[in-house]
Scaffold this motif. Structure first.
Motif, PDB file in Angstrom:
ATOM      1  N   UNK A  91       1.446  -2.187   0.719  1.00 34.85           N
ATOM      2  CA  UNK A  91       1.557  -2.342  -0.724  1.00 34.85           C
ATOM      3  C   UNK A  91       0.165  -2.238  -1.352  1.00 34.85           C
ATOM      4  N   UNK A  92       0.137  -2.227  -2.696  1.00 33.96           N
ATOM      5  CA  UNK A  92      -1.118  -2.260  -3.436  1.00 33.96           C
ATOM      6  C   UNK A  92      -1.007  -3.350  -4.501  1.00 33.96           C
ATOM      7  N   UNK A  93      -2.065  -3.514  -5.276  1.00 34.65           N
ATOM      8  CA  UNK A  93      -2.060  -4.501  -6.357  1.00 34.65           C
ATOM      9  C   UNK A  93      -1.605  -3.892  -7.683  1.00 34.65           C
ATOM     10  N   UNK A  94      -0.926  -2.758  -7.627  1.00 32.31           N
ATOM     11  CA  UNK A  94      -0.446  -2.075  -8.827  1.00 32.31           C
ATOM     12  C   UNK A  94      -0.957  -0.653  -8.948  1.00 32.31           C
ATOM     13  N   UNK A  95      -1.957  -0.318  -8.143  1.00 30.12           N
ATOM     14  CA  UNK A  95      -2.467   1.050  -8.132  1.00 30.12           C
ATOM     15  C   UNK A  95      -1.490   1.966  -7.375  1.00 30.12           C
ATOM     16  N   UNK A  96      -1.653   3.274  -7.491  1.00 31.05           N
ATOM     17  CA  UNK A  96      -0.862   4.187  -6.651  1.00 31.05           C
ATOM     18  C   UNK A  96      -1.100   3.914  -5.169  1.00 31.05           C
ATOM     19  N   UNK A  97      -0.068   4.095  -4.389  1.00 32.27           N
ATOM     20  CA  UNK A  97      -0.134   3.878  -2.945  1.00 32.27           C
ATOM     21  C   UNK A  97      -0.223   5.236  -2.259  1.00 32.27           C
ATOM     22  N   UNK A  98      -1.336   5.484  -1.590  1.00 33.73           N
ATOM     23  CA  UNK A  98      -1.553   6.722  -0.860  1.00 33.73           C
ATOM     24  C   UNK A  98      -2.069   6.353   0.525  1.00 33.73           C
ATOM     25  N   UNK A  99      -1.194   6.532   1.514  1.00 37.47           N
ATOM     26  CA  UNK A  99      -1.545   6.115   2.875  1.00 37.47           C
ATOM     27  C   UNK A  99      -0.840   7.019   3.878  1.00 37.47           C
ATOM     28  N   UNK A 100      -1.239   6.862   5.124  1.00 38.00           N
ATOM     29  CA  UNK A 100      -0.654   7.653   6.205  1.00 38.00           C
ATOM     30  C   UNK A 100      -0.437   6.753   7.410  1.00 38.00           C
ATOM     31  N   UNK A 101       0.764   6.879   8.029  1.00 37.10           N
ATOM     32  CA  UNK A 101       1.115   6.112   9.219  1.00 37.10           C
ATOM     33  C   UNK A 101       1.317   7.096  10.363  1.00 37.10           C
ATOM     34  N   UNK A 102       0.616   6.855  11.479  1.00 35.22           N
ATOM     35  CA  UNK A 102       0.717   7.735  12.641  1.00 35.22           C
ATOM     36  C   UNK A 102       0.855   6.894  13.900  1.00 35.22           C
ATOM     37  N   UNK A 103       1.674   7.371  14.816  1.00 35.48           N
ATOM     38  CA  UNK A 103       1.820   6.734  16.120  1.00 35.48           C
ATOM     39  C   UNK A 103       1.388   7.742  17.175  1.00 35.48           C
ATOM     40  N   UNK A 104       0.373   7.361  17.955  1.00 35.40           N
ATOM     41  CA  UNK A 104      -0.219   8.275  18.923  1.00 35.40           C
ATOM     42  C   UNK A 104       0.137   7.837  20.342  1.00 35.40           C
ATOM     43  N   UNK A 105       0.558   8.803  21.140  1.00 34.24           N
ATOM     44  CA  UNK A 105       0.774   8.601  22.572  1.00 34.24           C
ATOM     45  C   UNK A 105      -0.355   9.325  23.297  1.00 34.24           C
ATOM     46  N   UNK A 106      -1.347   8.565  23.723  1.00 31.14           N
ATOM     47  CA  UNK A 106      -2.537   9.181  24.273  1.00 31.14           C
ATOM     48  C   UNK A 106      -3.452   9.667  23.158  1.00 31.14           C
ATOM     49  N   UNK A 107      -4.461  10.460  23.494  1.00 32.12           N
ATOM     50  CA  UNK A 107      -5.463  10.849  22.485  1.00 32.12           C
ATOM     51  C   UNK A 107      -5.052  12.007  21.588  1.00 32.12           C
ATOM     52  N   UNK A 108      -4.076  12.847  21.996  1.00 38.81           N
ATOM     53  CA  UNK A 108      -3.802  14.062  21.227  1.00 38.81           C
ATOM     54  C   UNK A 108      -2.342  14.226  20.825  1.00 38.81           C
ATOM     55  N   UNK A 109      -1.438  13.432  21.358  1.00 35.27           N
ATOM     56  CA  UNK A 109      -0.019  13.621  21.066  1.00 35.27           C
ATOM     57  C   UNK A 109       0.429  12.623  19.999  1.00 35.27           C
ATOM     58  N   UNK A 110       0.818  13.160  18.844  1.00 40.09           N
ATOM     59  CA  UNK A 110       1.304  12.328  17.748  1.00 40.09           C
ATOM     60  C   UNK A 110       2.826  12.383  17.720  1.00 40.09           C
ATOM     61  N   UNK A 111       3.485  11.230  17.937  1.00 41.09           N
ATOM     62  CA  UNK A 111       4.944  11.198  18.051  1.00 41.09           C
ATOM     63  C   UNK A 111       5.621  10.711  16.773  1.00 41.09           C
ATOM     64  N   UNK A 112       4.849  10.219  15.812  1.00 40.07           N
ATOM     65  CA  UNK A 112       5.427   9.798  14.534  1.00 40.07           C
ATOM     66  C   UNK A 112       4.379  10.003  13.447  1.00 40.07           C
TER      67      UNK A 112
END
Length: 319
Positions: A91-112
């Motif tokens: 969440x934010x305190x009322x500002x726009x919310x700009x974020x990224x969620x990533x789930x990494x399996x090992x150093x190079x494989x992004x599964x989410x």
């Protein structure tokens, strides 16, 4: 000369001939028969689609929050041994919310992957649940949450890593909800589905799974619009399909909301299904809707009675 038999009608794909498993026709005819011809085939309203076990702890709002500044700042959480599910609140305190969620399996494989862009992170925070393979079999996995390049958009992040026992309980509820709800099919190649949301739905729950239609990963753009051209919430979602179903809750305060779903994978590799159902109802919802929702989900206002404190852990479930 023999004539070719007519193609079977595929309700959720505009009449196009596609793979049509029996699982996708569980409740389609029932909904079409009960829907007036001048309305959408499906509207999120809270009657039949509210057949789920409502649990305020499923998407808690009172997780311990950690502030993360803008400018590509990052928080990382190493998933502990035995974990296979994590809840995320941003969440934010009322500002726009700009974020990224990533789930990494090992150093190079992004599964989410989930890219978040909201107009107001206090009014419409992000509440998601990430399911992944058990770390005992798949190896170490890391959850990474980052902000945009703009320094003016910090946010507050809370993460709850479930114990294996709690994760099994949530999976059982997910299965029951999935089985009882109307599934909407999305094939790929930028196909679009628009789902109106009734005014008395304060928040909606989204479930995505591809186990019945190919078991492939899915990739989609999710938009929540309020009015014809006002894009209030925008998400880019990419996730595993059969072993990694996706679940999230999105706030829809006020009137006139519509969810627009755009499948961004290829025509032959992007098949998946999604469910959009009410999560919380306004206190002034129609009496017949309230009665149906309470019969299946408990109190309409139960989302405001979360309470409790999770201390210094990542969440309420013990890790």
């Amino acid at each position: 000369m023999a004539t070719r038999s007519p193609q079977k009608r595929f309700g959720e794909n505009g009449g196009l001939p596609t793979f049509n498993p029996p699982s996708r026709e569980r409740a389609q005819n029932e909904y079409l028969d009960q829907t007036p011809k001048n309305q959408f085939p499906y509207v999120v309203t809270g009657d039949q689609s509210a057949e789920l076990s409502y649990d305020p702890a499923a998407f808690p709002k009172n997780l311990p929050l950690q502030q993360i500044q803008g400018g590509n700042s990052r928080l990382t959480y190493k998933m502990p041994q035995g974990a296979d599910r994590a809840q995320i609140y941003i969440q934010t305190n009322g500002r726009p919310l700009k974020a990224r969620v990533e789930l990494w399996l090992g150093p190079i494989r992004r599964v989410h992957f989930m890219d978040i862009s909201n107009m107001n992170g206090a009014e419409t925070p992000y509440r998601g649940c990430v399911k992944f393979k058990n770390t005992d079999s798949a190896g170490p996995q890391t959850l990474e949450i980052s902000t945009s390049e703009d320094q003016a958009f910090p946010c507050f992040v809370g993460v709850d890593v479930m114990t294996p026992e709690r994760s099994k309980e949530r999976q059982q509820v997910f299965d029951e909800t999935w089985k009882a709800s109307q599934k909407i099919y999305s094939q790929g190649d930028k196909t679009i589905r628009s789902i109106p949301i009734a005014d008395h739905c304060k928040s909606v729950q989204l479930l995505v799974w591809s186990k019945d239609v190919g078991k492939k990963s899915f990739k989609a753009n999710v938009e929540f619009l309020q009015g014809p051209n006002c894009k209030r919430q925008y998400y880019q979602l990419q996730c595993g399909g059969s072993t990694q179903p996706y679940q999230a809750v999105f706030e829809t305060p006020g009137n006139g909301w519509t969810m627009r779903w755009q499948n961004t994978k290829t025509l032959h590799d992007g098949s998946h299904e999604f469910v959009i159902i009410p999560h919380e109802l306004e206190s002034d919802a129609p009496p017949e809707v309230v009665a149906a929702f309470e019969a299946n989900s408990g109190s309409v206002n139960s989302g405001s009675h979360l309470g409790g404190s999770y201390g210094s852990s990542l969440g309420p479930h013990g890790f």
